[in-house]
Design an enzyme around this catalytic site. Structure first.
Site, mmCIF file in Angstrom:
data_model
loop_
_atom_site.group_PDB
_atom_site.id
_atom_site.type_symbol
_atom_site.label_atom_id
_atom_site.label_comp_id
_atom_site.label_asym_id
_atom_site.label_seq_id
_atom_site.Cartn_x
_atom_site.Cartn_y
_atom_site.Cartn_z
ATOM 1 N N SER A 50 -8.706 16.928 7.190
ATOM 2 C CA SER A 50 -8.106 17.656 6.294
ATOM 3 C C SER A 50 -8.367 17.265 4.685
ATOM 4 O O SER A 50 -8.774 16.189 4.770
ATOM 5 C CB SER A 50 -6.532 18.008 6.541
ATOM 6 N N ASP A 64 -11.446 20.513 7.608
ATOM 7 C CA ASP A 64 -10.301 21.484 7.869
ATOM 8 C C ASP A 64 -9.946 22.084 6.448
ATOM 9 O O ASP A 64 -9.565 21.453 5.698
ATOM 10 C CB ASP A 64 -9.228 20.621 8.694
ATOM 11 N N HIS A 65 -9.635 23.417 6.503
ATOM 12 C CA HIS A 65 -8.990 24.030 5.299
ATOM 13 C C HIS A 65 -9.535 23.558 4.025
ATOM 14 O O HIS A 65 -8.864 23.073 3.195
ATOM 15 C CB HIS A 65 -7.534 24.018 5.253
ATOM 16 N N ASP A 121 -11.417 28.093 3.546
ATOM 17 C CA ASP A 121 -10.267 29.127 3.841
ATOM 18 C C ASP A 121 -9.837 29.518 2.617
ATOM 19 O O ASP A 121 -9.456 29.461 1.447
ATOM 20 C CB ASP A 121 -8.967 28.101 4.105
ATOM 21 N N HIS A 139 1.133 26.315 10.910
ATOM 22 C CA HIS A 139 1.013 24.926 10.904
ATOM 23 C C HIS A 139 2.415 24.148 11.498
ATOM 24 O O HIS A 139 3.376 24.996 11.186
ATOM 25 C CB HIS A 139 0.433 24.247 9.461
ATOM 26 N N HIS A 167 -5.867 28.776 14.792
ATOM 27 C CA HIS A 167 -5.130 27.696 14.065
ATOM 28 C C HIS A 167 -3.700 27.328 14.395
ATOM 29 O O HIS A 167 -3.279 28.131 15.096
ATOM 30 C CB HIS A 167 -5.115 27.825 12.482
ATOM 31 N N SER A 215 -0.819 23.869 18.140
ATOM 32 C CA SER A 215 -0.007 22.878 18.957
ATOM 33 C C SER A 215 0.856 23.497 19.773
ATOM 34 O O SER A 215 1.624 24.833 19.471
ATOM 35 C CB SER A 215 0.599 21.819 18.119
HETATM 36 P P1 13P Z 1 -0.839 22.286 14.364
HETATM 37 O O1 13P Z 1 0.116 22.137 13.258
HETATM 38 O O2 13P Z 1 -0.416 23.445 15.441
HETATM 39 O O3 13P Z 1 -1.462 21.250 15.079
HETATM 40 O O4 13P Z 1 -2.215 22.980 13.682
HETATM 41 C C1 13P Z 1 -3.260 22.333 13.132
HETATM 42 C C2 13P Z 1 -4.391 23.094 12.458
HETATM 43 O O5 13P Z 1 -4.291 24.345 12.574
HETATM 44 C C3 13P Z 1 -5.198 22.381 11.609
HETATM 45 O O6 13P Z 1 -6.000 23.371 10.713
HETATM 46 O O1 G3H Z 2 -4.001 22.112 8.329
HETATM 47 C C1 G3H Z 2 -3.309 21.395 8.900
HETATM 48 C C2 G3H Z 2 -3.383 20.275 9.531
HETATM 49 O O2 G3H Z 2 -2.284 19.767 10.299
HETATM 50 C C3 G3H Z 2 -3.551 19.105 8.371
HETATM 51 O O3 G3H Z 2 -2.295 18.363 7.952
HETATM 52 O O4 G3H Z 2 -2.993 18.471 5.404
HETATM 53 O O5 G3H Z 2 -1.294 16.900 6.409
HETATM 54 O O6 G3H Z 2 -3.577 16.406 6.946
HETATM 55 P P1 G3H Z 2 -2.522 17.564 6.695
HETATM 56 ZN ZN ZN Z 3 -5.105 25.136 10.373
#
Ligand code: 13P
Ligand code: G3H
Ligand code: ZN
Length: 354
Positions: free
Chosen positions: A50, A83-84, A105, A198, A232, A235
């Site tokens: 991220s 990521d994002h 994103d 998330h 996304h 978890s």
């Molecule tokens: P979780 O918070 O469910 O693990 O999702 C992570 C995620 O989507 C990161 O982009």
């Molecule tokens: O996009 C969500 C992920 O859980 C990344 O989280 O920005 O705290 O690293 P973070």
């Molecule tokens: Zn995500």
């Protein structure tokens, strides 16, 4: 060195009917845990950082870490993914630092809080896809805004997550709009919104179809059978991890994540990339708490980090096996990015209309 693009990896996953977990990394211990699990079961890997992870570790540290992991595990293809990404600059600097894939994103504006217009999303995602494809890197876009169908709100993760109340139209990706979005942006993978969010607090009860809309994924897959879908917020927030944390001095309110069997259903319907961060965080933190409560005299960080890595490795191994990723690394012959760039330029990787 076996760095692979997201596009090549997800094409292989689609051809062979499996999904790939995308685990977030911030440090060496998480990287080692993922790679040890992948080696145990011959799984290809997606690691994602991220913006928060990039500023935590630093781009140079992350780049060398991923290269070191690729050198240590040459038999395992690794996709390194942003990521994002929130704008063009984040995505292009990731590629400069060796990432083979980026997520643009555009469901949110660059502040990662304000839901963006459809026109904004198309324009910025198309620009990033054009830029990334020139050098052979892959692009994931997002259509629909992540958030809870129970509350209409998004969980905020380190300052990222839609603010305010979201409508049902925003919270659920529209299948017809998805077709238009993929055609116009030429993304390699499409993140969709179906009620996941998330963080740990996704659902107040074990989710059913009212609050986790897997039917939306099925409808999108019917219209876009050749597009790789991304879930996304996937978890599972396992009860046993909540229990370890809470019996060792933690105070996490009871919560529910995305059941693994729902993800398996998604994989049967075009989901190829499954984002997981929270479960890995919980696996590690549970062990930190356990060691701290069981041996209050302990002060060697390795005594905390070794069981934490083992717990994360076990979690990763389970997801590689459940998603069908296991057993696929050896059959992938990595295509260099230059070669991917040539294929994009020829148009042979353009999305195919349904
Ligand atoms: P979780 O918070 O469910 O693990 O999702 C992570 C995620 O989507 C990161 O982009
Ligand atoms: O996009 C969500 C992920 O859980 C990344 O989280 O920005 O705290 O690293 P973070
Ligand atoms: Zn995500």
């Amino acid at each position: 060195m076996s760095l692979i693009t997201l596009r090549q990896l997800l094409d292989h996953a689609a051809e062979n009917d499996y999904g790939v977990p995308a685990f977030n990394i911030n440090n060496m211990e998480q990287g080692l845990a993922i790679m040890k699990a992948a080696k145990k079961c011959d799984a290809p890997v997606i690691m994602q950082a991220s913006r928060g992870a990039r500023s935590y570790s630093g781009d140079i540290m992350l780049r060398h870490m991923v290269q070191a992991l690729a050198e240590m595990y040459p038999e395992i293809p690794i996709c390194m993914h942003q990521d994002h990404g929130n704008n063009e600059a984040t995505c292009s600097s990731a590629i400069r630092h060796g990432f083979t894939s980026v997520m643009m994103d555009g469901s949110l504006e660059a502040d990662m809080k304000t839901p963006a217009s459809y026109e904004y999303n198309i324009a910025i995602t198309e620009r990033v896809a054009r830029m990334a494809h020139w050098v052979g890197a892959s692009v994931e876009g997002e259509l629909g805004v992540l958030g809870s169908l129970e509350t209409g709100e998004a969980e905020e993760e380190d300052g990222s997550g839609a603010s305010g109340k979201l409508s049902m139209e925003q919270l659920l990706t529209d299948p017809d709009q998805a077709v238009d979005f993929v055609e116009k942006t030429k993304v390699d993978a499409l993140a969709i919104a179906c009620g996941t969010s998330h963080g740990a607090y996704k659902f107040s009860r074990k989710p059913d179809g009212d609050i986790l809309a897997m039917n939306v994924i099925e409808a999108i897959h019917k219209k876009l059978p050749g597009t790789h879908l991304v879930m996304h917020g996937s978890s599972s927030v396992p009860q046993e991890l909540q229990d370890i944390i809470n019996t060792c001095g933690g105070d996490m309110p009871q919560t529910y994540g995305v059941p693994v069997e729902e993800i398996e259903r998604g994989i049967k319907n075009g989901v190829r990339k499954v984002n997981i961060d929270t479960d890995c965080r919980m696996a590690m933190t549970g062990q930190f708490r356990k060691i701290a409560t069981q041996d209050a005299t302990q002060f060697d960080p390795r005594k905390f980090l070794i069981p934490a890595m083992e717990a994360m490795e076990a979690l990763c191994l389970d997801r590689f096996e459940r998603f069908g990723t296991a057993g696929n690394a050896a059959s992938i012959k990595v295509i260099p990015m230059d070669n991917m760039a040539r294929r994009y330029a020829e148009g042979s990787l353009d999305p195919v209309a349904a």
